[in-house]
Motif scaffolding. Structure first.
Motif, mmCIF file in Angstrom:
data_model
loop_
_atom_site.group_PDB
_atom_site.id
_atom_site.type_symbol
_atom_site.label_atom_id
_atom_site.label_comp_id
_atom_site.label_asym_id
_atom_site.label_seq_id
_atom_site.Cartn_x
_atom_site.Cartn_y
_atom_site.Cartn_z
ATOM 1 N N GLY A 1 0.988 -1.205 -0.116
ATOM 2 C CA GLY A 1 0.027 0.078 -0.072
ATOM 3 C C GLY A 1 0.935 1.299 -0.057
ATOM 4 N N TYR A 2 0.768 2.013 0.963
ATOM 5 C CA TYR A 2 1.547 3.061 1.295
ATOM 6 C C TYR A 2 2.878 2.979 1.885
ATOM 7 N N GLY A 3 3.952 2.338 1.167
ATOM 8 C CA GLY A 3 5.326 1.845 1.758
ATOM 9 C C GLY A 3 5.357 0.486 2.432
ATOM 10 N N PRO A 4 6.564 0.075 2.728
ATOM 11 C CA PRO A 4 6.406 -0.931 3.331
ATOM 12 C C PRO A 4 6.105 -1.006 4.755
ATOM 13 N N PRO A 5 5.778 -2.379 5.291
ATOM 14 C CA PRO A 5 5.360 -2.556 6.662
ATOM 15 C C PRO A 5 6.566 -2.376 7.740
ATOM 16 N N ALA A 6 5.917 -2.052 9.059
ATOM 17 C CA ALA A 6 7.205 -2.120 10.100
ATOM 18 C C ALA A 6 6.518 -2.966 11.005
ATOM 19 N N TYR A 7 7.131 -2.840 12.096
ATOM 20 C CA TYR A 7 6.511 -3.972 13.240
ATOM 21 C C TYR A 7 6.966 -3.588 14.628
ATOM 22 N N LEU A 8 6.208 -4.101 15.594
ATOM 23 C CA LEU A 8 6.488 -4.011 16.744
ATOM 24 C C LEU A 8 7.013 -5.384 17.385
ATOM 25 N N THR A 9 7.939 -5.511 18.159
ATOM 26 C CA THR A 9 8.419 -6.684 18.655
ATOM 27 C C THR A 9 7.512 -7.204 19.903
ATOM 28 N N PRO A 10 7.661 -8.445 20.189
ATOM 29 C CA PRO A 10 6.666 -8.961 21.486
ATOM 30 C C PRO A 10 7.145 -7.844 22.843
ATOM 31 N N THR A 11 8.207 -7.468 23.048
ATOM 32 C CA THR A 11 8.367 -6.716 23.947
ATOM 33 C C THR A 11 7.538 -5.284 24.133
ATOM 34 N N GLN A 12 7.914 -4.894 22.759
ATOM 35 C CA GLN A 12 7.019 -3.338 22.508
ATOM 36 C C GLN A 12 5.778 -3.662 22.503
ATOM 37 N N VAL A 13 5.042 -4.852 22.155
ATOM 38 C CA VAL A 13 3.728 -5.054 22.252
ATOM 39 C C VAL A 13 3.289 -5.122 23.458
ATOM 40 N N ALA A 14 3.853 -6.022 24.299
ATOM 41 C CA ALA A 14 3.681 -6.098 25.868
ATOM 42 C C ALA A 14 3.558 -4.687 26.556
ATOM 43 N N VAL A 15 4.642 -3.759 26.409
ATOM 44 C CA VAL A 15 4.671 -2.511 26.664
ATOM 45 C C VAL A 15 3.466 -1.549 26.514
ATOM 46 N N ALA A 16 3.293 -1.757 25.351
ATOM 47 C CA ALA A 16 2.021 -0.896 24.821
ATOM 48 C C ALA A 16 0.686 -1.523 25.317
ATOM 49 N N ALA A 17 0.432 -2.813 25.463
ATOM 50 C CA ALA A 17 -0.525 -3.405 26.016
ATOM 51 C C ALA A 17 -0.784 -2.769 27.470
ATOM 52 N N SER A 18 0.283 -2.756 28.236
ATOM 53 C CA SER A 18 0.237 -2.493 29.509
ATOM 54 C C SER A 18 0.028 -1.084 29.667
ATOM 55 N N ARG A 19 0.268 -0.144 28.741
ATOM 56 C CA ARG A 19 0.075 1.164 28.752
ATOM 57 C C ARG A 19 -1.530 1.880 28.291
ATOM 58 N N LEU A 20 -1.928 0.789 27.428
ATOM 59 C CA LEU A 20 -3.347 0.955 26.841
ATOM 60 C C LEU A 20 -4.190 0.406 27.879
ATOM 61 N N ALA A 21 -3.991 -0.536 28.731
ATOM 62 C CA ALA A 21 -4.895 -1.136 29.333
ATOM 63 C C ALA A 21 -5.697 -0.232 30.265
ATOM 64 N N PRO A 22 -5.088 0.989 30.976
ATOM 65 C CA PRO A 22 -5.989 1.867 31.719
ATOM 66 C C PRO A 22 -6.592 2.796 31.209
ATOM 67 N N LEU A 23 -6.157 2.910 29.940
ATOM 68 C CA LEU A 23 -6.601 4.069 29.133
ATOM 69 C C LEU A 23 -8.094 4.059 28.658
ATOM 70 N N THR A 24 -8.734 4.936 28.923
ATOM 71 C CA THR A 24 -10.134 5.152 28.454
ATOM 72 C C THR A 24 -10.292 6.113 27.121
ATOM 73 N N GLU A 25 -11.429 6.158 26.786
ATOM 74 C CA GLU A 25 -11.692 6.916 25.322
ATOM 75 C C GLU A 25 -11.552 8.468 25.806
ATOM 76 N N ASP A 26 -11.958 8.776 26.903
ATOM 77 C CA ASP A 26 -11.974 10.221 27.530
ATOM 78 C C ASP A 26 -10.591 10.391 27.721
ATOM 79 N N ASP A 27 -9.818 9.569 28.230
ATOM 80 C CA ASP A 27 -8.049 10.049 28.243
ATOM 81 C C ASP A 27 -7.590 10.474 27.012
ATOM 82 N N LEU A 28 -8.203 9.622 25.954
ATOM 83 C CA LEU A 28 -7.577 9.470 24.690
ATOM 84 C C LEU A 28 -7.575 11.047 24.264
ATOM 85 N N ILE A 29 -8.972 11.503 24.323
ATOM 86 C CA ILE A 29 -9.318 13.009 23.681
ATOM 87 C C ILE A 29 -9.606 14.194 24.687
ATOM 88 N N ARG A 30 -9.244 13.889 26.067
ATOM 89 C CA ARG A 30 -9.253 14.824 27.100
ATOM 90 C C ARG A 30 -8.243 16.097 26.726
#
Length: 174
Positions: A93-122
């Motif tokens: 599509g628009y350029g080659p893909p990139a990736y997140l390693t399993p460690t980066q995914v785990a960090v992202a999941a833990s950071r996302l877990a407490p986040l609410t929709e309101d937090d995202l746009i407040r």
């Protein structure tokens, strides 16, 4: 232009690093089959990326943190970059893909877990997104931030499942 994610095992990520054609076939199969290993953010990808960056996410969950191919040292909209992208073996599509390693995914999941929709746009001024030229550029319309925020529960679930299984995530725009 739509954002896409594909969960892959560490072995599949290693295979993808050496064979992007195989990875493209896997991504296409999983996306076309609406597999739970694939999800997307539609045209909200850039808005979501902007909002997560604003909250201090170090790695871009939308665009990935690691590249499969080495990009030339060229301006993004330069003729050299367009030639490079045009001559890639695999059309993601628009350029080659990139990736997140399993460690980066785990960090992202833990950071996302407490986040609410309101937090995202407040406290976000929609004009901020227009000034930053965030795609799709319709931020003056009422409800556009809510449209981006409604993707958050699915994003959280996707990354939580990927982290639970120790998966990496391939990211691309098409």
């Amino acid at each position: 232009m739509n954002g896409n994610w594909l969960r892959v095992s560490p072995d599949e990520l290693e295979h993808a690093r050496t064979d992007l054609e195989w990875a493209h076939e896997l991504a296409t199969t999983e996306k076309d089959g609406e597999s739970p290993r694939w999800t997307g953010t539609g045209k909200a990808w850039n808005g979501l990326d902007f909002l997560l960056d604003r909250l201090g996410f170090e790695d871009s969950l939308v665009l990935g943190a690691e590249n499969f191919v080495e990009f030339p040292d060229a301006e993004p909209d330069s003729e050299e970059m367009f030639d490079f992208l045009e001559n890639l073996e695999h059309d993601w599509g628009y350029g080659p893909p990139a990736y997140l390693t399993p460690t980066q995914v785990a960090v992202a999941a833990s950071r996302l877990a407490p986040l609410t929709e309101d937090d995202l746009i407040r406290d976000v001024d929609q004009a901020e997104l227009n000034r930053a030229e965030i795609y799709p550029g319709t931020w003056e319309r009422p409800g556009e931030l809510l449209w981006v925020a409604h993707f958050l529960p699915g994003v959280k679930s996707f990354f939580a499942a990927a982290a639970k299984d120790g998966d990496a995530v391939i990211c691309w725009l098409d």
